[in-house]
Design a protein around this motif. Structure first.
Motif, PDB file in Angstrom:
ATOM      1  N   SER A 460       0.827  -1.206   0.000  1.00 34.26           N
ATOM      2  CA  SER A 460       0.000   0.000   0.000  1.00 34.26           C
ATOM      3  C   SER A 460       0.862   1.257   0.000  1.00 34.26           C
ATOM      4  O   SER A 460       0.567   2.223  -0.702  1.00 34.26           O
ATOM      5  N   TYR A 461       1.955   1.236   0.769  1.00 34.87           N
ATOM      6  CA  TYR A 461       2.836   2.407   0.855  1.00 34.87           C
ATOM      7  C   TYR A 461       3.477   2.717  -0.500  1.00 34.87           C
ATOM      8  O   TYR A 461       3.641   3.883  -0.872  1.00 34.87           O
ATOM      9  N   THR A 462       3.843   1.683  -1.252  1.00 33.56           N
ATOM     10  CA  THR A 462       4.477   1.884  -2.555  1.00 33.56           C
ATOM     11  C   THR A 462       3.454   2.062  -3.678  1.00 33.56           C
ATOM     12  O   THR A 462       3.835   2.143  -4.844  1.00 33.56           O
ATOM     13  N   LYS A 463       2.159   2.106  -3.307  1.00 34.53           N
ATOM     14  CA  LYS A 463       1.077   2.292  -4.296  1.00 34.53           C
ATOM     15  C   LYS A 463       1.150   1.221  -5.391  1.00 34.53           C
ATOM     16  O   LYS A 463       0.958   1.504  -6.568  1.00 34.53           O
ATOM     17  N   SER A 464       1.425  -0.006  -4.971  1.00 28.89           N
ATOM     18  CA  SER A 464       1.496  -1.129  -5.904  1.00 28.89           C
ATOM     19  C   SER A 464       0.196  -1.918  -5.843  1.00 28.89           C
ATOM     20  O   SER A 464      -0.802  -1.456  -5.295  1.00 28.89           O
ATOM     21  N   ASP A 465       0.201  -3.106  -6.410  1.00 30.71           N
ATOM     22  CA  ASP A 465      -0.996  -3.949  -6.404  1.00 30.71           C
ATOM     23  C   ASP A 465      -0.607  -5.375  -6.021  1.00 30.71           C
ATOM     24  O   ASP A 465       0.571  -5.719  -5.917  1.00 30.71           O
ATOM     25  N   ILE A 466      -1.613  -6.202  -5.795  1.00 31.48           N
ATOM     26  CA  ILE A 466      -1.375  -7.609  -5.465  1.00 31.48           C
ATOM     27  C   ILE A 466      -1.343  -8.387  -6.775  1.00 31.48           C
ATOM     28  O   ILE A 466      -2.379  -8.735  -7.335  1.00 31.48           O
ATOM     29  N   ASN A 467      -0.129  -8.623  -7.275  1.00 29.36           N
ATOM     30  CA  ASN A 467       0.033  -9.348  -8.524  1.00 29.36           C
ATOM     31  C   ASN A 467       0.666 -10.710  -8.249  1.00 29.36           C
ATOM     32  O   ASN A 467       0.801 -11.130  -7.097  1.00 29.36           O
ATOM     33  N   ILE A 468       1.053 -11.408  -9.289  1.00 32.42           N
ATOM     34  CA  ILE A 468       1.610 -12.751  -9.122  1.00 32.42           C
ATOM     35  C   ILE A 468       2.841 -12.736  -8.227  1.00 32.42           C
ATOM     36  O   ILE A 468       3.018 -13.601  -7.357  1.00 32.42           O
ATOM     37  N   PHE A 469       3.702 -11.735  -8.406  1.00 36.57           N
ATOM     38  CA  PHE A 469       4.958 -11.712  -7.653  1.00 36.57           C
ATOM     39  C   PHE A 469       4.716 -11.306  -6.201  1.00 36.57           C
ATOM     40  O   PHE A 469       5.429 -11.765  -5.302  1.00 36.57           O
ATOM     41  N   THR A 470       3.704 -10.473  -5.957  1.00 32.88           N
ATOM     42  CA  THR A 470       3.318 -10.182  -4.579  1.00 32.88           C
ATOM     43  C   THR A 470       2.815 -11.447  -3.898  1.00 32.88           C
ATOM     44  O   THR A 470       3.151 -11.724  -2.742  1.00 32.88           O
ATOM     45  N   GLN A 471       2.027 -12.239  -4.619  1.00 36.36           N
ATOM     46  CA  GLN A 471       1.500 -13.484  -4.056  1.00 36.36           C
ATOM     47  C   GLN A 471       2.619 -14.487  -3.782  1.00 36.36           C
ATOM     48  O   GLN A 471       2.591 -15.197  -2.773  1.00 36.36           O
ATOM     49  N   ILE A 472       3.610 -14.547  -4.673  1.00 37.31           N
ATOM     50  CA  ILE A 472       4.767 -15.407  -4.421  1.00 37.31           C
ATOM     51  C   ILE A 472       5.488 -14.943  -3.157  1.00 37.31           C
ATOM     52  O   ILE A 472       5.924 -15.757  -2.330  1.00 37.31           O
ATOM     53  N   GLY A 473       5.593 -13.627  -2.991  1.00 41.29           N
ATOM     54  CA  GLY A 473       6.200 -13.088  -1.781  1.00 41.29           C
ATOM     55  C   GLY A 473       5.444 -13.500  -0.529  1.00 41.29           C
ATOM     56  O   GLY A 473       6.047 -13.808   0.504  1.00 41.29           O
ATOM     57  N   PHE A 474       4.114 -13.515  -0.608  1.00 41.18           N
ATOM     58  CA  PHE A 474       3.304 -13.962   0.534  1.00 41.18           C
ATOM     59  C   PHE A 474       3.660 -15.406   0.919  1.00 41.18           C
ATOM     60  O   PHE A 474       3.801 -15.735   2.101  1.00 41.18           O
ATOM     61  N   VAL A 475       3.792 -16.270  -0.086  1.00 42.77           N
ATOM     62  CA  VAL A 475       4.103 -17.671   0.189  1.00 42.77           C
ATOM     63  C   VAL A 475       5.479 -17.807   0.840  1.00 42.77           C
ATOM     64  O   VAL A 475       5.676 -18.591   1.771  1.00 42.77           O
ATOM     65  N   VAL A 476       6.449 -17.020   0.354  1.00 46.38           N
ATOM     66  CA  VAL A 476       7.788 -17.053   0.961  1.00 46.38           C
ATOM     67  C   VAL A 476       7.720 -16.587   2.414  1.00 46.38           C
ATOM     68  O   VAL A 476       8.371 -17.150   3.300  1.00 46.38           O
ATOM     69  N   LEU A 477       6.908 -15.558   2.672  1.00 49.06           N
ATOM     70  CA  LEU A 477       6.798 -15.035   4.032  1.00 49.06           C
ATOM     71  C   LEU A 477       6.141 -16.040   4.973  1.00 49.06           C
ATOM     72  O   LEU A 477       6.412 -16.022   6.180  1.00 49.06           O
ATOM     73  N   ILE A 478       5.278 -16.893   4.454  1.00 50.23           N
ATOM     74  CA  ILE A 478       4.714 -17.958   5.288  1.00 50.23           C
ATOM     75  C   ILE A 478       5.844 -18.819   5.848  1.00 50.23           C
ATOM     76  O   ILE A 478       5.898 -19.118   7.052  1.00 50.23           O
ATOM     77  N   GLY A 479       6.759 -19.212   4.971  1.00 54.20           N
ATOM     78  CA  GLY A 479       7.878 -20.033   5.413  1.00 54.20           C
ATOM     79  C   GLY A 479       8.772 -19.315   6.413  1.00 54.20           C
ATOM     80  O   GLY A 479       9.182 -19.889   7.432  1.00 54.20           O
ATOM     81  N   LEU A 480       9.072 -18.034   6.135  1.00 55.87           N
ATOM     82  CA  LEU A 480       9.950 -17.277   7.037  1.00 55.87           C
ATOM     83  C   LEU A 480       9.300 -17.085   8.406  1.00 55.87           C
ATOM     84  O   LEU A 480       9.944 -17.283   9.449  1.00 55.87           O
ATOM     85  N   ALA A 481       8.025 -16.694   8.416  1.00 58.84           N
ATOM     86  CA  ALA A 481       7.333 -16.451   9.691  1.00 58.84           C
ATOM     87  C   ALA A 481       7.201 -17.747  10.489  1.00 58.84           C
ATOM     88  O   ALA A 481       7.414 -17.758  11.706  1.00 58.84           O
ATOM     89  N   CYS A 482       6.871 -18.851   9.819  1.00 60.70           N
ATOM     90  CA  CYS A 482       6.735 -20.126  10.525  1.00 60.70           C
ATOM     91  C   CYS A 482       8.081 -20.595  11.070  1.00 60.70           C
ATOM     92  O   CYS A 482       8.154 -21.144  12.178  1.00 60.70           O
ATOM     93  N   LYS A 483       9.151 -20.377  10.320  1.00 58.66           N
ATOM     94  CA  LYS A 483      10.482 -20.772  10.799  1.00 58.66           C
ATOM     95  C   LYS A 483      10.827 -20.020  12.089  1.00 58.66           C
ATOM     96  O   LYS A 483      11.322 -20.613  13.060  1.00 58.66           O
ATOM     97  N   ASN A 484      10.558 -18.723  12.124  1.00 61.76           N
ATOM     98  CA  ASN A 484      10.839 -17.940  13.328  1.00 61.76           C
ATOM     99  C   ASN A 484       9.995 -18.415  14.511  1.00 61.76           C
ATOM    100  O   ASN A 484      10.473 -18.517  15.645  1.00 61.76           O
ATOM    101  N   ALA A 485       8.718 -18.688  14.234  1.00 64.27           N
ATOM    102  CA  ALA A 485       7.839 -19.151  15.312  1.00 64.27           C
ATOM    103  C   ALA A 485       8.264 -20.522  15.827  1.00 64.27           C
ATOM    104  O   ALA A 485       8.205 -20.802  17.027  1.00 64.27           O
ATOM    105  N   ILE A 486       8.705 -21.383  14.915  1.00 65.26           N
ATOM    106  CA  ILE A 486       9.140 -22.724  15.319  1.00 65.26           C
ATOM    107  C   ILE A 486      10.330 -22.635  16.275  1.00 65.26           C
ATOM    108  O   ILE A 486      10.436 -23.414  17.232  1.00 65.26           O
TER     109      ILE A 486
END
Length: 547
Positions: A460-486
């Motif tokens: 939102s800050y960069t005035k971008s949109d949710i595109n394919i690469f944003t969605q790929i980023g979401f999936v990567v962040l799932i792994g990173l966030a879960c690793k930290n929580a684990i």
């Protein structure tokens, strides 16, 4: 395909990281931490003198922040109901932010060239078209950032149409190393050429588009929508409704450059052959049409061999003998008796109006509209807006369908969301099998929405949109966030099993694991900063993913 390729990249990176963590990292740690003697001790003291203050300051700040972190966690553990209430509010904020952000597909990219489409009034001569293209060449060639141009008259590459009033041009830009300034970006160059064309070439409609984001999905960037005549209302009504849709779209500030090549009343000459007269004078229809083809167009005769090559013989009348309508009537055709019969006695030439290009889409007569979204507007917003205008303006007997890359965007609009939820479920099930518990994996998974909330804030800050690469980023962040929580949950589980109560186990895990979590997160963030600030080829995709 994008998700599959990125999954392969992540898998290879994980293998490399695993090998590194099991081999190089322990050896390097042993080398750095082993006792030093003699001249090595002198180097150690020198190193400590130069940079020791930095490390001591960092350690002091780390210890201070850890104590503050543990104090905060300890207070929050006393009010779990309040924490869960705030968490629920953040979940709603994540959902609200997600649905508020515009959607996209594949970011429009600077591929080093632009495509220009030239259209003059119906049946304009080829000379007029060539004159307009010459002016456009002069404008484009002397625009900063343009290397050279390639043009052709009589053909619209963008629309796959032929006609004397059409023209196409490929505008080749300088290399990325020469276009580092924002003023030399593809959008800035395109705007300058468009503004000059509007001011200096008013006699033609000139539209300039970037190339398609994925080669093969269309002729140019932007969108393409087909207006279909499903109720057989006629070609003239199809034109009027298409023109109205183009007008309404261009009147909206969020859309730009809408145009259509479809014209139901383009002037043409129709040769009406009198079959009875041909029969009476012994002229076959094949000979009559062959004569017109050979003189007015061109006709293949045969091949011959010369100089080691095969040459084609094609006949055509000289231009001065086929410029006027009466020239058709003066042509002679041989009858079956060997005599020559003028075409003027066998046919009548009259002016009619009909479509220059007639397209069928899904079996319906259709007209194509090409266009683009305005700067700062996502393709998803443009699609919704065009569909809204079409529903409001078109009668029930007509409908629209998307084609090319926009069709794929509509078709795969839910793919990213599906992959995201499948990733969350997959991680949860794997952790449930690992811990043989449903509660511990839940503690890990609950961090994912907050990670996505922060990512949405960045988009939102960069005035971008949710595109394919944003969605790929979401999936990567799932792994990173879960690793930290684990890291925290795993250690807390071990302390709990060794006899500590839940509060002591949690605080001990937070204290021990905070530093490695911050280190790995900082390393990840610094790794994607170059993507978020990328320039050059493919920068649009890397910026979307890096953000």
């Amino acid at each position: 395909q994008f998700f599959r390729q990125f999954a392969l990249t992540i898998s290879v990176s994980t293998v490399i990281s695993t090998v590194n963590s099991l081999t190089l990292s322990p050896a390097l740690a042993a080398l750095l931490l082993r006792p030093r003697h003699g001249h090595r001790d002198l180097l150690t003291r020198l190193f400590d003198l130069l940079l020791g203050w930095l490390f001591r300051s960092f350690d002091f700040g780390m210890r201070l922040s850890t104590r503050g972190y543990l104090f905060g966690v300890g207070k929050l553990l006393r009010v779990p109901a309040l924490v869960l209430l705030v968490y629920a509010g953040l979940l709603l904020l994540t959902y609200w932010g997600f649905i508020r952000l515009p959607t996209g597909f594949i970011p429009t990219q600077d591929k080093g060239y632009l495509v220009a489409s030239v259209q003059l009034p119906d049946s304009s001569s080829a000379e007029r078209t060539r004159s307009v293209i010459t002016k456009l060449e002069e404008i484009a060639r002397y625009t900063p950032g343009v290397k050279n141009v390639n043009s052709v008259a009589g053909n619209s590459f963008l629309l796959s149409a032929y006609g004397s009033n059409f023209g196409s041009m490929f505008i080749i830009l300088d290399g990325f190393d020469k276009r580092r300034e924002p003023s030399l970006g593809v959008d800035a160059i395109m705007k300058r050429i468009k503004d000059r064309c509007a001011a200096e070439i008013p006699e033609a409609t000139i539209n300039i588009f970037p190339p398609p984001a994925v080669s093969g999905l269309g002729r140019a960037g932007g969108f393409k929508i087909m207006v279909e005549d499903r109720g057989d209302v006629g070609l003239s009504t199809l034109q009027s409704q298409t023109d109205n849709l183009v007008s309404k779209g261009n009147a909206n500030s969020e859309l730009s450059g809408l145009f259509t090549v479809y014209k139901a009343n383009s002037p043409q000459f129709f040769v009406d052959v009198d079959r009875d007269a041909c029969l009476q004078q012994g002229v076959s229809l094949g000979e009559l049409f062959g004569t017109m083809q050979a003189y007015m167009g061109s006709r293949y005769v045969n091949d011959f061999n010369r100089f080691g090559r095969t040459w084609q013989v094609i006949v055509q009348a000289e231009g001065q003998f086929r410029n006027e309508v009466d020239d058709v009537k003066r042509l002679m055709v041989r009858n079956r008796h060997g005599g020559m019969v003028p075409l003027g006695s066998l046919c009548d030439v009259r002016l009619v109006t009909s479509p220059l290009v007639l397209t069928r889409y899904n079996m319906y007569p259709a007209a194509a509209i090409n266009g683009n979204v305005a700067a700062g507007i996502s393709t998803g917003q443009g699609i919704d807006l065009m569909e809204s205008i079409a529903r409001k303006e078109l009668p029930d007997s007509m409908a629209t369908e998307w084609t090319e890359i926009t069709f794929l965007e509509r078709l795969s609009s839910q793919t990213g969301l599906l992959v995201f939820w499948l990733s969350v479920v997959f991680v949860f099930l794997v952790l449930a099998a690992l811990y043989e518990s449903w509660a511990l994996p839940l503690a890990v998974i609950l961090v994912v929405p907050l990670c996505i909330l922060c990512s949405i804030a960045g988009v939102s800050y960069t005035k971008s949109d949710i595109n394919i690469f944003t969605q790929i980023g979401f999936v990567v962040l799932i792994g990173l966030a879960c690793k930290n929580a684990i890291l925290i949950v795993e250690f807390a589980k071990l302390r709990r099993e060794s006899g500590d109560d839940a509060r002591e186990a949690t605080l001990a895990a937070c204290k021990l694991r905070l530093r490695p979590i911050l280190m790995t997160s900082s390393a990840f963030i610094l790794g994607v900063v170059p993507h978020a600030m990328a320039q050059g080829a493919g920068a649009e995709m890397r910026r979307a993913l890096g953000t």
